[in-house]
Design a protein around this motif. Structure first.
Motif, PDB file in Angstrom:
ATOM      1  N   SER A 250       6.957   6.046  -1.007  1.00  0.00           N
ATOM      2  CA  SER A 250       6.051   6.125   0.146  1.00  0.00           C
ATOM      3  C   SER A 250       6.297   7.375   0.979  1.00  0.00           C
ATOM      4  CB  SER A 250       6.205   4.883   1.027  1.00  0.00           C
ATOM      5  OG  SER A 250       7.485   4.841   1.644  1.00  0.00           O
ATOM      6  N   GLN A 251       7.448   8.042   0.773  1.00  0.00           N
ATOM      7  CA  GLN A 251       7.744   9.286   1.495  1.00  0.00           C
ATOM      8  C   GLN A 251       7.422  10.528   0.650  1.00  0.00           C
ATOM      9  OE1 GLN A 251       8.855   8.398   4.559  1.00  0.00           O
ATOM     10  NE2 GLN A 251       8.900   6.287   3.806  1.00  0.00           N
ATOM     11  N   ARG A 252       6.713  10.371  -0.430  1.00  0.00           N
ATOM     12  CA  ARG A 252       6.507  11.456  -1.391  1.00  0.00           C
ATOM     13  C   ARG A 252       5.787  12.651  -0.780  1.00  0.00           C
ATOM     14  NH1 ARG A 252       3.180   7.220  -2.243  1.00  0.00           N
ATOM     15  NH2 ARG A 252       0.926   7.553  -2.432  1.00  0.00           N
ATOM     16  N   HIS A 253       5.989  13.789  -1.423  1.00  0.00           N
ATOM     17  CA  HIS A 253       5.352  15.029  -0.971  1.00  0.00           C
ATOM     18  C   HIS A 253       3.854  15.005  -1.290  1.00  0.00           C
ATOM     19  CE1 HIS A 253       9.341  16.617  -0.367  1.00  0.00           C
ATOM     20  NE2 HIS A 253       9.652  16.396  -1.637  1.00  0.00           N
ATOM     21  N   THR A 254       3.092  15.705  -0.482  1.00  0.00           N
ATOM     22  CA  THR A 254       1.658  15.853  -0.715  1.00  0.00           C
ATOM     23  C   THR A 254       1.409  17.139  -1.498  1.00  0.00           C
ATOM     24  OG1 THR A 254       1.125  14.664   1.315  1.00  0.00           O
ATOM     25  CG2 THR A 254      -0.594  16.060   0.377  1.00  0.00           C
ATOM     26  N   TYR A 255       0.780  17.014  -2.641  1.00  0.00           N
ATOM     27  CA  TYR A 255       0.470  18.186  -3.464  1.00  0.00           C
ATOM     28  C   TYR A 255      -1.030  18.510  -3.450  1.00  0.00           C
ATOM     29  CZ  TYR A 255       5.222  17.879  -5.237  1.00  0.00           C
ATOM     30  OH  TYR A 255       6.592  17.856  -5.336  1.00  0.00           O
ATOM     31  N   ILE A 256      -1.840  17.516  -3.112  1.00  0.00           N
ATOM     32  CA  ILE A 256      -3.281  17.740  -3.001  1.00  0.00           C
ATOM     33  C   ILE A 256      -3.672  17.481  -1.552  1.00  0.00           C
ATOM     34  CG2 ILE A 256      -5.571  17.023  -3.752  1.00  0.00           C
ATOM     35  CD1 ILE A 256      -4.373  16.133  -6.372  1.00  0.00           C
ATOM     36  N   PHE A 257      -4.102  18.516  -0.846  1.00  0.00           N
ATOM     37  CA  PHE A 257      -4.439  18.380   0.566  1.00  0.00           C
ATOM     38  C   PHE A 257      -5.913  18.031   0.708  1.00  0.00           C
ATOM     39  CE2 PHE A 257      -0.656  20.956   0.404  1.00  0.00           C
ATOM     40  CZ  PHE A 257       0.115  20.434   1.431  1.00  0.00           C
ATOM     41  N   ARG A 258      -6.147  16.844   1.189  1.00  0.00           N
ATOM     42  CA  ARG A 258      -7.488  16.323   1.361  1.00  0.00           C
ATOM     43  C   ARG A 258      -7.409  15.222   2.413  1.00  0.00           C
ATOM     44  NH1 ARG A 258      -7.562  13.281  -4.538  1.00  0.00           N
ATOM     45  NH2 ARG A 258      -5.854  11.826  -4.093  1.00  0.00           N
ATOM     46  N   ALA A 259      -8.523  14.603   2.704  1.00  0.00           N
ATOM     47  CA  ALA A 259      -8.533  13.484   3.651  1.00  0.00           C
ATOM     48  C   ALA A 259      -8.970  12.227   2.917  1.00  0.00           C
ATOM     49  CB  ALA A 259      -9.484  13.773   4.817  1.00  0.00           C
ATOM     50  N   PRO A 260      -8.113  11.221   2.823  1.00  0.00           N
ATOM     51  CA  PRO A 260      -6.712  11.201   3.268  1.00  0.00           C
ATOM     52  C   PRO A 260      -5.797  11.892   2.266  1.00  0.00           C
ATOM     53  CG  PRO A 260      -7.269   9.113   2.261  1.00  0.00           C
ATOM     54  CD  PRO A 260      -8.542   9.931   2.259  1.00  0.00           C
ATOM     55  N   THR A 261      -4.652  12.359   2.770  1.00  0.00           N
ATOM     56  CA  THR A 261      -3.747  13.094   1.884  1.00  0.00           C
ATOM     57  C   THR A 261      -3.042  12.157   0.902  1.00  0.00           C
ATOM     58  OG1 THR A 261      -2.047  12.909   3.592  1.00  0.00           O
ATOM     59  CG2 THR A 261      -3.347  14.939   3.540  1.00  0.00           C
ATOM     60  N   MET A 262      -2.779  10.925   1.320  1.00  0.00           N
ATOM     61  CA  MET A 262      -2.133   9.958   0.429  1.00  0.00           C
ATOM     62  C   MET A 262      -2.947   8.669   0.450  1.00  0.00           C
ATOM     63  SD  MET A 262       1.930  10.883   0.811  1.00  0.00           S
ATOM     64  CE  MET A 262       2.353   9.388   1.511  1.00  0.00           C
TER      65      MET A 262
END
Length: 449
Positions: A250-262
């Motif tokens: 649940s703390q993973r990095h975001t590699y695709i920036f969008r809405a929502p990011t996760m």
């Protein structure tokens, strides 16, 4: 007709069935000299022979017999206690312990009088384990065979993670404890086993990969794809390391920036809460008959889950999954984090290990106490019914409620303000700024209200 067709001999090793017949588990029949069987010709598809026979699962008796053969120091059944024999069978058959709820179909007050030994039912072991003798609130676990929980279905994803990280495994683990762990110290660097579950290791790799230059060429989606497919299946038979893996994921990095990011974070949090309730994390383990290490581990994990639930609810504007009436776990303290020494400890991987570890655990405790305050703010000001009650309440009563929360927040600040200032010996400070942000967020909400 029978003379013109050649049926495959039963258990023939020379004439293997085609892929389709093997999948359907039917007899593969083909004419002499023909490559295609009758089923494939009827369906007008290619008759292929790629798949291999499935691995034969041994019966519980066979597995038990093989385990005794390979044991160099066998224990005589005559000298084993009934509980030891039952525990051996449980471990051999791969079971999951599930907490018995007070209102469930398995009455915990009735189970107090049940034997805790494994009982054979159609070659499947079943057992009940009592961890305390409290007559008011008994704590028991039923030991359920993994096959009853569909723990490893045929569509469980193949794990290619260890093969990919093999040359960099030690570097990734050390990077995790050096950089990631100080911000979220839920694991025990003193007793961490580098051969932990594949799920937990994959979640650790996913977080440390971004900071490990040696493993920079590895595609991070190897970790994320495996975790994204495996975690929902692991939720069926959760264990403590499953909770740890889900928290780290649940703390993973975001590699695709969008809405929502996760996307799907609130659903993942709900699954995490369900897993935690399945193994009884919400119940105080202080007086249970388990090791002190496991008690500390359960307390740490519960408060990590609690924080995840409350701050996700706040950030996404969704209801919290947790209700304070359904938990009695004592507040986590510094003593719940082991500061001992060990020759195989990963504590030495921490930069300025003693200072860093002490400060990070203090941050965790401060964050847990702040999350309790946040929970009360959410239930008072940000629930569907709470808003209506506040609108109907007199202004003076509203001001008293806000003053009460403000005083609690200032009391928290007076205790933990040194942590908010950051420790100059730590460069960079991994958690002080986050803690200050959370404090400011609560204060801002009260001012807006």
């Amino acid at each position: 007709m029978a003379s013109t067709l050649e049926s495959r001999q039963y258990r023939s090793r020379k004439q293997k069935p085609c892929d389709l017949c093997r999948k359907r588990r039917i007899c593969c029949i083909r004419e002499p000299g023909s490559h295609s069987c009758s089923l494939c010709r009827t369906r007008n598809i290619d008759c292929t022979y790629v798949s291999s026979p499935p691995v034969r699962l041994r019966t519980p008796k066979e597995r038990m017999r093989r385990s005794h053969v390979g044991n160099t120091t066998p224990t005589s059944p005559a000298t084993e206690s009934p509980s030891m024999q039952g525990r051996a069978r449980i471990e051999e058959l791969h079971h999951t312990l599930q907490y018995v709820g007070l209102s469930g179909d398995q009455d915990p007050y009735l189970l107090q009088h049940s034997s805790r030994d494994a009982k054979r039912q159609d070659d499947v072991a079943w057992a009940c384990q009592t961890v305390n003798n409290d007559p008011v609130m008994p704590a028991q676990f039923t030991i359920v065979p993994d096959q009853h929980l569909d723990a490893r279905p045929t569509y469980y994803p193949k794990n290619n993670v260890e093969e990919s990280v093999h040359p960099y495994k030690e570097a990734l683990i050390k990077t995790y404890f050096n950089i990631v762990h100080p911000s979220f110290p839920i694991l025990d660097p003193i007793r961490f086993n580098p051969n932990s579950s594949s799920l937990l290791l994959a979640s650790m790799y996913a977080l440390s990969h971004k900071f490990c230059s040696e493993a920079g060429q590895i595609d991070p989606w190897i970790f994320l794809d495996f975790l994204g497919r495996a975690l929902p299946l692991e939720a069926r038979n959760p264990k403590l390391d499953s909770i740890e893996a889900a928290l780290l994921y649940s703390q993973r990095h975001t590699y695709i920036f969008r809405a929502p990011t996760m996307p799907g974070m609130i659903a993942e949090t709900g699954s995490l809460i369900g897993m935690s309730h399945d193994i009884g994390l919400n119940v105080d383990p202080t007086n249970w008959r388990i090791s002190e290490t496991d008690k500390k581990r359960r307390i740490r994990l519960w408060w990590a889950v609690y924080m995840q639930d409350k701050w996700v609810a706040l950030t996404l504007g969704r209801p919290s999954f947790l209700h304070d009436e359904q938990s009695n776990v004592p507040m986590v303290t510094i003593s719940d984090f082991d500061h001992g020494e060990s020759e195989v400890s990963y504590l030495s991987a921490l930069a300025s290990s003693r200072i860093m570890y002490s400060v990070s655990t203090g941050m965790f405790v401060a964050m847990a106490e702040l999350s309790v305050l946040l929970s009360d703010i959410l239930s008072t000001f940000y629930t569907v019914r709470g808003i209506r009650r506040l609108r109907e309440a007199p202004r003076q009563g509203m001001e008293c409620v806000i003053d009460s929360f403000t005083n609690r927040l200032e009391g928290w600040y007076n205790i933990y303000n040194t942590l908010l200032q950051g420790d100059k010996r730590l460069l960079p400070d991994p958690t002080g700024k986050l803690l200050h942000l959370m404090y400011s967020t609560n204060k801002e909400f009260l001012m807006i209200t």
